[in-house]
Design a protein around this motif. Structure first.
Motif, PDB file in Angstrom:
ATOM      1  N   THR A  40       1.048  -1.114  -0.068  1.00  0.00           N
ATOM      2  CA  THR A  40       0.017   0.033   0.102  1.00  0.00           C
ATOM      3  C   THR A  40       0.930   1.274  -0.161  1.00  0.00           C
ATOM      4  O   THR A  40       1.919   1.311   0.814  1.00  0.00           O
ATOM      5  CB  THR A  40      -1.048   0.027   1.220  1.00  0.00           C
ATOM      6  OG1 THR A  40      -1.648  -1.143   1.220  1.00  0.00           O
ATOM      7  CG2 THR A  40      -1.803   1.234   1.221  1.00  0.00           C
ATOM      8  N   VAL A  41       0.473   2.335  -0.728  1.00  0.00           N
ATOM      9  CA  VAL A  41       1.112   3.755  -0.723  1.00  0.00           C
ATOM     10  C   VAL A  41       0.449   4.450   0.263  1.00  0.00           C
ATOM     11  O   VAL A  41      -0.706   4.582   0.071  1.00  0.00           O
ATOM     12  CB  VAL A  41       1.408   4.273  -2.244  1.00  0.00           C
ATOM     13  CG1 VAL A  41       1.779   5.701  -2.214  1.00  0.00           C
ATOM     14  CG2 VAL A  41       2.033   3.162  -3.053  1.00  0.00           C
ATOM     15  N   VAL A  42       1.172   5.257   1.094  1.00  0.00           N
ATOM     16  CA  VAL A  42       0.718   6.239   2.124  1.00  0.00           C
ATOM     17  C   VAL A  42       1.394   7.111   1.749  1.00  0.00           C
ATOM     18  O   VAL A  42       2.500   7.427   1.457  1.00  0.00           O
ATOM     19  CB  VAL A  42       0.754   5.673   3.453  1.00  0.00           C
ATOM     20  CG1 VAL A  42      -0.085   4.069   3.622  1.00  0.00           C
ATOM     21  CG2 VAL A  42       2.416   5.372   3.635  1.00  0.00           C
ATOM     22  N   TRP A  43       1.071   8.474   2.507  1.00  0.00           N
ATOM     23  CA  TRP A  43       1.373   9.622   2.590  1.00  0.00           C
ATOM     24  C   TRP A  43       2.156   9.732   3.870  1.00  0.00           C
ATOM     25  O   TRP A  43       1.767   9.453   5.096  1.00  0.00           O
ATOM     26  CB  TRP A  43       0.527  10.854   2.370  1.00  0.00           C
ATOM     27  CG  TRP A  43       0.867  12.105   2.632  1.00  0.00           C
ATOM     28  CD1 TRP A  43       1.154  12.831   3.680  1.00  0.00           C
ATOM     29  CD2 TRP A  43       1.660  12.814   1.647  1.00  0.00           C
ATOM     30  NE1 TRP A  43       1.664  13.989   3.721  1.00  0.00           N
ATOM     31  CE2 TRP A  43       2.087  14.272   2.333  1.00  0.00           C
ATOM     32  CE3 TRP A  43       1.972  12.774   0.195  1.00  0.00           C
ATOM     33  CZ2 TRP A  43       2.908  14.983   1.802  1.00  0.00           C
ATOM     34  CZ3 TRP A  43       2.778  13.689  -0.440  1.00  0.00           C
ATOM     35  CH2 TRP A  43       3.286  14.810   0.264  1.00  0.00           C
ATOM     36  N   LEU A  44       3.451  10.103   4.021  1.00  0.00           N
ATOM     37  CA  LEU A  44       4.214  10.256   5.124  1.00  0.00           C
ATOM     38  C   LEU A  44       4.578  11.628   5.449  1.00  0.00           C
ATOM     39  O   LEU A  44       5.180  12.439   4.594  1.00  0.00           O
ATOM     40  CB  LEU A  44       5.375   9.440   5.263  1.00  0.00           C
ATOM     41  CG  LEU A  44       6.459   9.504   6.382  1.00  0.00           C
ATOM     42  CD1 LEU A  44       5.885   9.028   7.636  1.00  0.00           C
ATOM     43  CD2 LEU A  44       7.849   8.867   5.851  1.00  0.00           C
ATOM     44  N   ASN A  45       4.068  12.100   6.587  1.00  0.00           N
ATOM     45  CA  ASN A  45       4.605  13.617   7.073  1.00  0.00           C
ATOM     46  C   ASN A  45       5.825  13.237   7.674  1.00  0.00           C
ATOM     47  O   ASN A  45       6.240  12.555   8.606  1.00  0.00           O
ATOM     48  CB  ASN A  45       3.584  13.994   8.010  1.00  0.00           C
ATOM     49  CG  ASN A  45       3.792  15.308   8.481  1.00  0.00           C
ATOM     50  OD1 ASN A  45       4.805  15.779   8.541  1.00  0.00           O
ATOM     51  ND2 ASN A  45       2.735  16.241   8.562  1.00  0.00           N
ATOM     52  N   LYS A  54      -4.718   6.653   1.657  1.00  0.00           N
ATOM     53  CA  LYS A  54      -5.527   7.237   0.631  1.00  0.00           C
ATOM     54  C   LYS A  54      -6.883   7.169   1.257  1.00  0.00           C
ATOM     55  O   LYS A  54      -7.493   6.202   1.917  1.00  0.00           O
ATOM     56  CB  LYS A  54      -5.538   6.459  -0.822  1.00  0.00           C
ATOM     57  CG  LYS A  54      -5.753   7.175  -1.689  1.00  0.00           C
ATOM     58  CD  LYS A  54      -5.751   6.335  -3.064  1.00  0.00           C
ATOM     59  CE  LYS A  54      -5.825   7.503  -4.231  1.00  0.00           C
ATOM     60  NZ  LYS A  54      -5.353   6.827  -5.518  1.00  0.00           N
ATOM     61  N   GLY A  55      -7.705   8.465   0.950  1.00  0.00           N
ATOM     62  CA  GLY A  55      -9.043   8.452   1.555  1.00  0.00           C
ATOM     63  C   GLY A  55      -9.191   9.357   2.648  1.00  0.00           C
ATOM     64  O   GLY A  55     -10.318   9.847   3.062  1.00  0.00           O
ATOM     65  N   GLN A  58      -5.765  13.912   5.609  1.00  0.00           N
ATOM     66  CA  GLN A  58      -4.172  14.376   5.674  1.00  0.00           C
ATOM     67  C   GLN A  58      -3.662  13.517   4.550  1.00  0.00           C
ATOM     68  O   GLN A  58      -2.290  14.086   4.282  1.00  0.00           O
ATOM     69  CB  GLN A  58      -3.625  13.830   6.695  1.00  0.00           C
ATOM     70  CG  GLN A  58      -4.353  14.457   8.282  1.00  0.00           C
ATOM     71  CD  GLN A  58      -5.645  13.553   8.642  1.00  0.00           C
ATOM     72  OE1 GLN A  58      -6.221  12.801   7.959  1.00  0.00           O
ATOM     73  NE2 GLN A  58      -6.169  14.103   9.782  1.00  0.00           N
ATOM     74  N   TYR A  59      -4.107  12.734   3.503  1.00  0.00           N
ATOM     75  CA  TYR A  59      -3.452  12.125   2.702  1.00  0.00           C
ATOM     76  C   TYR A  59      -2.961  13.121   1.473  1.00  0.00           C
ATOM     77  O   TYR A  59      -3.720  13.905   1.060  1.00  0.00           O
ATOM     78  CB  TYR A  59      -4.339  11.028   2.020  1.00  0.00           C
ATOM     79  CG  TYR A  59      -3.662  10.026   0.815  1.00  0.00           C
ATOM     80  CD1 TYR A  59      -2.756   9.105   0.979  1.00  0.00           C
ATOM     81  CD2 TYR A  59      -3.762  10.294  -0.630  1.00  0.00           C
ATOM     82  CE1 TYR A  59      -2.113   8.396   0.279  1.00  0.00           C
ATOM     83  CE2 TYR A  59      -2.910   9.748  -1.543  1.00  0.00           C
ATOM     84  CZ  TYR A  59      -2.462   8.701  -1.052  1.00  0.00           C
ATOM     85  OH  TYR A  59      -1.828   7.926  -2.113  1.00  0.00           O
ATOM     86  N   ALA A  60      -1.659  13.273   1.462  1.00  0.00           N
ATOM     87  CA  ALA A  60      -1.074  14.262   0.394  1.00  0.00           C
ATOM     88  C   ALA A  60      -1.314  15.614   0.812  1.00  0.00           C
ATOM     89  O   ALA A  60      -1.517  16.466   0.064  1.00  0.00           O
ATOM     90  CB  ALA A  60      -1.479  13.889  -1.052  1.00  0.00           C
ATOM     91  N   ASN A  61      -1.400  15.889   1.969  1.00  0.00           N
ATOM     92  CA  ASN A  61      -2.043  17.281   2.615  1.00  0.00           C
ATOM     93  C   ASN A  61      -1.262  17.869   3.824  1.00  0.00           C
ATOM     94  O   ASN A  61      -1.744  18.294   4.713  1.00  0.00           O
ATOM     95  CB  ASN A  61      -3.466  17.152   3.075  1.00  0.00           C
ATOM     96  CG  ASN A  61      -3.954  18.702   3.174  1.00  0.00           C
ATOM     97  OD1 ASN A  61      -3.726  19.252   2.559  1.00  0.00           O
ATOM     98  ND2 ASN A  61      -5.320  18.490   3.730  1.00  0.00           N
ATOM     99  N   SER A  62       0.170  17.811   3.695  1.00  0.00           N
ATOM    100  CA  SER A  62       0.971  18.574   4.286  1.00  0.00           C
ATOM    101  C   SER A  62       2.331  18.940   3.864  1.00  0.00           C
ATOM    102  O   SER A  62       2.594  18.384   2.710  1.00  0.00           O
ATOM    103  CB  SER A  62       1.493  17.297   5.570  1.00  0.00           C
ATOM    104  OG  SER A  62       2.388  16.469   4.864  1.00  0.00           O
TER     105      SER A  62
END
Length: 81
Positions: A40-45, A54-55, A58-62
């Motif tokens: 799974t690909v995740v967004w890492l802050n 995803k969904g 905060q996904y892709a939002n920092s």
């Protein structure tokens, strides 16, 4: 002999520990998916070391972060946000 024991204990304590491999970040989720097609690909802050799926809001939002493979994030000690 008295000096050997503390030295041996320090060597064992620090010699066994290995730092986690750095997480490879990508600018796009589809690019990250090519690195880990079965993960799974995740967004890492990268500031908080929290990852988001995803969904989520905060996904892709920092401002600091990138797309990474979930297994790599977990192995590096990052936590779910």
């Amino acid at each position: 002999m008295k000096r050997l024991i503390p030295t041996l204990l320090l060597t064992l304590a620090f010699g066994v520990y290995a730092a986690p491999a750095p997480v490879v970040q990508f600018n796009a989720d589809d690019t990250a998916q090519t690195r880990c097609p079965l993960d799974t690909v995740v967004w890492l802050n990268t500031k908080t070391h929290l990852y988001y799926k995803k969904g989520t809001k905060q996904y892709a939002n920092s401002p600091q972060g990138g797309f990474v493979c979930l297994k790599e994030a977990k192995a590096a000690g990052d936590k779910a946000g």
